[in-house]
Design an enzyme around this catalytic site. Sequence first.
Site, PDB file in Angstrom:
ATOM      1  CE1 TYR A 122      33.537  -8.213  50.458  1.00 43.41           C
ATOM      2  CE2 TYR A 122      33.346  -6.313  50.980  1.00 43.41           C
ATOM      3  CZ  TYR A 122      33.640  -7.179  51.016  1.00 43.41           C
ATOM      4  OH  TYR A 122      34.442  -7.565  52.353  1.00 43.41           O
ATOM      5  CB  CYS A 123      27.270  -5.089  50.365  1.00 46.88           C
ATOM      6  SG  CYS A 123      26.139  -5.454  48.643  1.00 46.88           S
ATOM      7  N   PRO A 127      26.847   2.952  57.033  1.00 48.80           N
ATOM      8  CG  PRO A 127      24.544   4.234  56.124  1.00 48.80           C
ATOM      9  CD  PRO A 127      25.741   2.350  56.802  1.00 48.80           C
ATOM     10  CD  GLN A 277      71.027  16.709  35.171  1.00 45.46           C
ATOM     11  OE1 GLN A 277      71.300  18.051  36.210  1.00 45.46           O
ATOM     12  NE2 GLN A 277      71.910  16.121  35.356  1.00 45.46           N
ATOM     13  N   GLY A 339      49.543  23.667  32.231  1.00 44.34           N
ATOM     14  CA  GLY A 339      47.831  24.026  32.213  1.00 44.34           C
ATOM     15  C   GLY A 339      47.335  22.945  31.810  1.00 44.34           C
ATOM     16  CD  GLU A 362      38.303  -3.621  47.197  1.00 41.24           C
ATOM     17  OE1 GLU A 362      37.552  -3.572  48.268  1.00 41.24           O
ATOM     18  OE2 GLU A 362      38.091  -4.423  46.485  1.00 41.24           O
ATOM     19  CG  ASN A 365      46.515   3.906  51.245  1.00 41.48           C
ATOM     20  OD1 ASN A 365      45.864   3.065  50.641  1.00 41.48           O
ATOM     21  ND2 ASN A 365      46.659   3.860  50.437  1.00 41.48           N
TER      22      ASN A 365
END
Length: 379
Positions: A122-123, A127, A277, A339, A362, A365
């Site tokens: 999908y294009c 730029p 907890q 770690g 897509e 956000n």
Amino acid sequence: MNFTLTDEQCAFQETARTFARSEWLPHAPGWDAREEFPVAALRAAAGLGFAGIYVKDEFGGSGLTRLDAALIFEELAAACPSTAAYLSIHNMAAWMIDRFGSGDQRARFLPRLMSMEHFASYCLTEPGSGSDAAALQTSARRDGDDYVLNGSKAFISGGGSSDLYVCMVRTGDKGPKGISCLLVETDAKGLSFGKKEDKLGWHSQPTSAVIFEDCRVPVANRLGAEGDGFTIAMTGLDGGRLNIGACSLGGARAAFEAARGYMLERRQFGQRLADFQALQFKLADMASELDAARLLLWRAAASLDAADPQATLHCAMAKRVATDAGFRVVNEALQLHGGYGYLRDFGIERYLRDLRVHQILEGTNEIMSVIVARHLLRQ
């Protein structure tokens, strides 16, 4: 309102889960490390009907719903978000041909896309035009029975490896009404590709610029009428946003399950991490965020299936929430591993790198919030 999946949905959800765990998960770390595009693994997924999940069955699609697709992509992404995301883009491109293509175009292109003998990209992004998609500048000048294209597309998943590129190009004046959609085949004269991009994640799919230099494309390869391209692109993205949200949920769920298992085993200060907890609360918040995001995504999928006038709003909400929640959950899962979470041997860092870009593509956000705000403030 029914929150229970049908027997059929449970069956193909289980099929996708079993396939992903046996065929993708053992190989995903290697694909990532070698930056390998897993062609055979994608074609194996196509053999289960996952290359055209919501493409009609006339030319080999599965004819399922957007909710069904969300279930499938979550399971696939739990094994490899990068490969699942490429498959989601292929699905989006194939559906655009199925939805907007002529009978001849559908017959020419869809059978090989459904088997993934051919791959699709999908294009839209360029730029100089990312979020401002309507400002795209790649030109398509009519010359007899061809269009002559000049310009370039950026950050194209499958660039240089796909066989068909669904491209938004400018055939008219500035703005969205001057944009048309062309199907550019990989052997088109004047088509070339930039270098393979060196990315943070998504290593199992190649990304590159797609470059047009007097590239000739037959008029017969235009989807819809001239000027329909922007509408076609945005309609495709509604479903694409659901797919990428589902991929975030799958990757985050895998990281969550790993963190839960680690908490039950790892001991510090004379007790299991699961007995602290503060860490219990953290795990509870992670599970709640994922479930809330999943429900919002499922609502958006049902909305799109029903052609609800609010479907674009719902898809934007779901994409933002699911991709933000997904990344947060993976980041917390890494933190719970200490770690060890930073080491490739434990796998969490692969999900972290792969899911980060879901908040960008897509539609970023931030753009999802723009879409939501526009709907809320309409008069």
